[in-house]
Design a protein around this motif. Sequence first.
Motif, PDB file in Angstrom:
ATOM      1  N   LEU A 108      26.721  71.416 -29.760  1.00 19.82           N
ATOM      2  CA  LEU A 108      28.139  71.591 -30.082  1.00 19.82           C
ATOM      3  C   LEU A 108      28.958  70.408 -29.568  1.00 19.82           C
ATOM      4  O   LEU A 108      29.879  69.946 -30.239  1.00 19.82           O
ATOM      5  CB  LEU A 108      28.668  72.890 -29.473  1.00 19.82           C
ATOM      6  N   ALA A 109      28.624  69.927 -28.378  1.00 20.80           N
ATOM      7  CA  ALA A 109      29.353  68.786 -27.827  1.00 20.80           C
ATOM      8  C   ALA A 109      29.106  67.529 -28.651  1.00 20.80           C
ATOM      9  O   ALA A 109      30.034  66.751 -28.913  1.00 20.80           O
ATOM     10  CB  ALA A 109      28.949  68.560 -26.378  1.00 20.80           C
ATOM     11  N   ALA A 110      27.865  67.329 -29.090  1.00 24.60           N
ATOM     12  CA  ALA A 110      27.552  66.160 -29.912  1.00 24.60           C
ATOM     13  C   ALA A 110      28.289  66.209 -31.241  1.00 24.60           C
ATOM     14  O   ALA A 110      28.628  65.170 -31.817  1.00 24.60           O
ATOM     15  CB  ALA A 110      26.047  66.082 -30.155  1.00 24.60           C
ATOM     16  N   ALA A 111      28.571  67.425 -31.713  1.00 27.37           N
ATOM     17  CA  ALA A 111      29.309  67.594 -32.960  1.00 27.37           C
ATOM     18  C   ALA A 111      30.817  67.493 -32.761  1.00 27.37           C
ATOM     19  O   ALA A 111      31.586  67.605 -33.725  1.00 27.37           O
ATOM     20  CB  ALA A 111      28.958  68.944 -33.587  1.00 27.37           C
ATOM     21  N   GLY A 112      31.249  67.284 -31.517  1.00 26.42           N
ATOM     22  CA  GLY A 112      32.679  67.148 -31.225  1.00 26.42           C
ATOM     23  C   GLY A 112      33.422  68.461 -31.151  1.00 26.42           C
ATOM     24  O   GLY A 112      34.659  68.471 -31.097  1.00 26.42           O
ATOM     25  N   LEU A 113      32.709  69.580 -31.085  1.00 25.41           N
ATOM     26  CA  LEU A 113      33.352  70.889 -31.133  1.00 25.41           C
ATOM     27  C   LEU A 113      33.803  71.394 -29.767  1.00 25.41           C
ATOM     28  O   LEU A 113      34.514  72.400 -29.686  1.00 25.41           O
ATOM     29  CB  LEU A 113      32.407  71.915 -31.771  1.00 25.41           C
ATOM     30  N   ARG A 117      37.749  71.311 -24.341  1.00 28.27           N
ATOM     31  CA  ARG A 117      37.622  72.754 -24.128  1.00 28.27           C
ATOM     32  C   ARG A 117      36.850  73.057 -22.849  1.00 28.27           C
ATOM     33  O   ARG A 117      36.086  72.232 -22.351  1.00 28.27           O
ATOM     34  CB  ARG A 117      36.902  73.416 -25.308  1.00 28.27           C
ATOM     35  N   ARG A 118      37.048  74.280 -22.350  1.00 31.20           N
ATOM     36  CA  ARG A 118      36.199  74.797 -21.277  1.00 31.20           C
ATOM     37  C   ARG A 118      34.889  75.261 -21.888  1.00 31.20           C
ATOM     38  O   ARG A 118      34.861  75.847 -22.970  1.00 31.20           O
ATOM     39  CB  ARG A 118      36.848  75.967 -20.553  1.00 31.20           C
ATOM     40  N   ARG A 130      27.640  66.902 -17.610  1.00 32.37           N
ATOM     41  CA  ARG A 130      28.846  66.236 -17.087  1.00 32.37           C
ATOM     42  C   ARG A 130      28.766  64.729 -17.320  1.00 32.37           C
ATOM     43  O   ARG A 130      29.773  64.088 -17.653  1.00 32.37           O
ATOM     44  CB  ARG A 130      29.000  66.529 -15.598  1.00 32.37           C
ATOM     45  N   ARG A 131      27.593  64.176 -17.135  1.00 33.97           N
ATOM     46  CA  ARG A 131      27.427  62.734 -17.305  1.00 33.97           C
ATOM     47  C   ARG A 131      27.619  62.315 -18.762  1.00 33.97           C
ATOM     48  O   ARG A 131      28.245  61.292 -19.052  1.00 33.97           O
ATOM     49  CB  ARG A 131      26.024  62.343 -16.822  1.00 33.97           C
ATOM     50  N   GLU A 132      27.094  63.122 -19.697  1.00 35.29           N
ATOM     51  CA  GLU A 132      27.114  62.743 -21.103  1.00 35.29           C
ATOM     52  C   GLU A 132      28.378  63.177 -21.835  1.00 35.29           C
ATOM     53  O   GLU A 132      28.731  62.590 -22.857  1.00 35.29           O
ATOM     54  CB  GLU A 132      25.886  63.327 -21.806  1.00 35.29           C
ATOM     55  N   HIS A 133      29.058  64.204 -21.312  1.00 38.38           N
ATOM     56  CA  HIS A 133      30.239  64.726 -22.018  1.00 38.38           C
ATOM     57  C   HIS A 133      31.397  64.942 -21.042  1.00 38.38           C
ATOM     58  O   HIS A 133      31.813  66.081 -20.787  1.00 38.38           O
ATOM     59  CB  HIS A 133      29.886  66.035 -22.738  1.00 38.38           C
ATOM     60  N   PRO A 134      31.937  63.859 -20.497  1.00 38.41           N
ATOM     61  CA  PRO A 134      33.053  64.003 -19.543  1.00 38.41           C
ATOM     62  C   PRO A 134      34.324  64.534 -20.192  1.00 38.41           C
ATOM     63  O   PRO A 134      35.261  64.909 -19.482  1.00 38.41           O
ATOM     64  CB  PRO A 134      33.253  62.562 -19.039  1.00 38.41           C
ATOM     65  N   ASP A 135      34.369  64.577 -21.526  1.00 42.10           N
ATOM     66  CA  ASP A 135      35.553  65.076 -22.220  1.00 42.10           C
ATOM     67  C   ASP A 135      35.559  66.597 -22.348  1.00 42.10           C
ATOM     68  O   ASP A 135      36.481  67.166 -22.936  1.00 42.10           O
ATOM     69  CB  ASP A 135      35.656  64.443 -23.614  1.00 42.10           C
ATOM     70  N   VAL A 136      34.544  67.260 -21.796  1.00 42.69           N
ATOM     71  CA  VAL A 136      34.463  68.719 -21.826  1.00 42.69           C
ATOM     72  C   VAL A 136      34.708  69.250 -20.422  1.00 42.69           C
ATOM     73  O   VAL A 136      34.174  68.719 -19.445  1.00 42.69           O
ATOM     74  CB  VAL A 136      33.083  69.188 -22.334  1.00 42.69           C
TER      75      VAL A 136
END
Length: 316
Positions: A108-113, A117-118, A130-136
């Motif tokens: 879901l994170a790779a798809a930008g969804l 969001r929390r 956390r390392r790969e998706h700091p925007d979540v």
Amino acid sequence: MQRVVFLVYPGFQSLDLTGPFEVFQTAGGYECLVVAPAAGPVRAGSGLPVHAGHGVADLPPDGVDTLIVVGGDGVDAARHDTALLGWTVRAATGARRVASVCSGAFLLAAAGLLTGRRATTHWSREEQFRREHPDVALDCDPIFIRDGRIWTSAGVTAGMDLALAMVEEDRGRDVAHAVARELVLFLRRPGSQSQFSVPLWSRQPATDPIRAAVAAIHADPGARHTIPDLADRAGLSPRHLQRRFTAELGVPPATYVERVRVEAARRALAESADPVETVARRLGFGTAETLRRAFHRRVGVAPTDYRDRFRAAIPH
């Protein structure tokens, strides 16, 4: 019939699929479909083959009420499959709900969804996520999190808790309870409950003095466990005890004591009919209000609410 589509891929975690699938099927009123990169047999990480009735190329992404992306070690390859990601984005756009179980959150994170969001995922994948998706805004304490129409859950059995919560939203509390009873899931957990128990969140002490202090805490959570008391048991000075305890366990002694006491209180509330005040006194909280505050801090619900949910197995 509300269509629930489970997205799988080679190397998925079989319980992430079969657990929630059984919840929806038992509830009734749902059409459950399994979709994969290609229709046909898909092998789980355990070796279990599952037949996907549809591939992403032949299942239109519209008409999906609830999309659930399962987890598993295979997600590391699946999240780089552009066709799979594209279908996921299109299906999620029109879906009423989108969810992931366990490491399905990576897809879901790779798809930008999940951007902005929390979300949660299995505790063992926290650092990588956390390392790969700091925007979540990742929180690996709850067993599941709902942020608007996006739901994410911790690993394996937590997917069943997530599915039960969805059934409760759709069909009401009585139906969700009936499903839980049918599947012998008498401990229906709220999403805010921690996925960590003492054996999971706690490091193991590295030296005999700290092992002695930790053993004393677990042997009698309700006893006096002040810094001087623990220092006496460890044969250390209070200052030395505090420093070494924090270094070896990762948390200060007072935090560790509170967590152990909350775990003991959870068992007492679920397994006995003792009043909350009695549980609080016996386990070292002193008052019911102190227990209530610690429970909210560690579990996310009040002791009475926890008991209401978890005492279903106790004969009346």
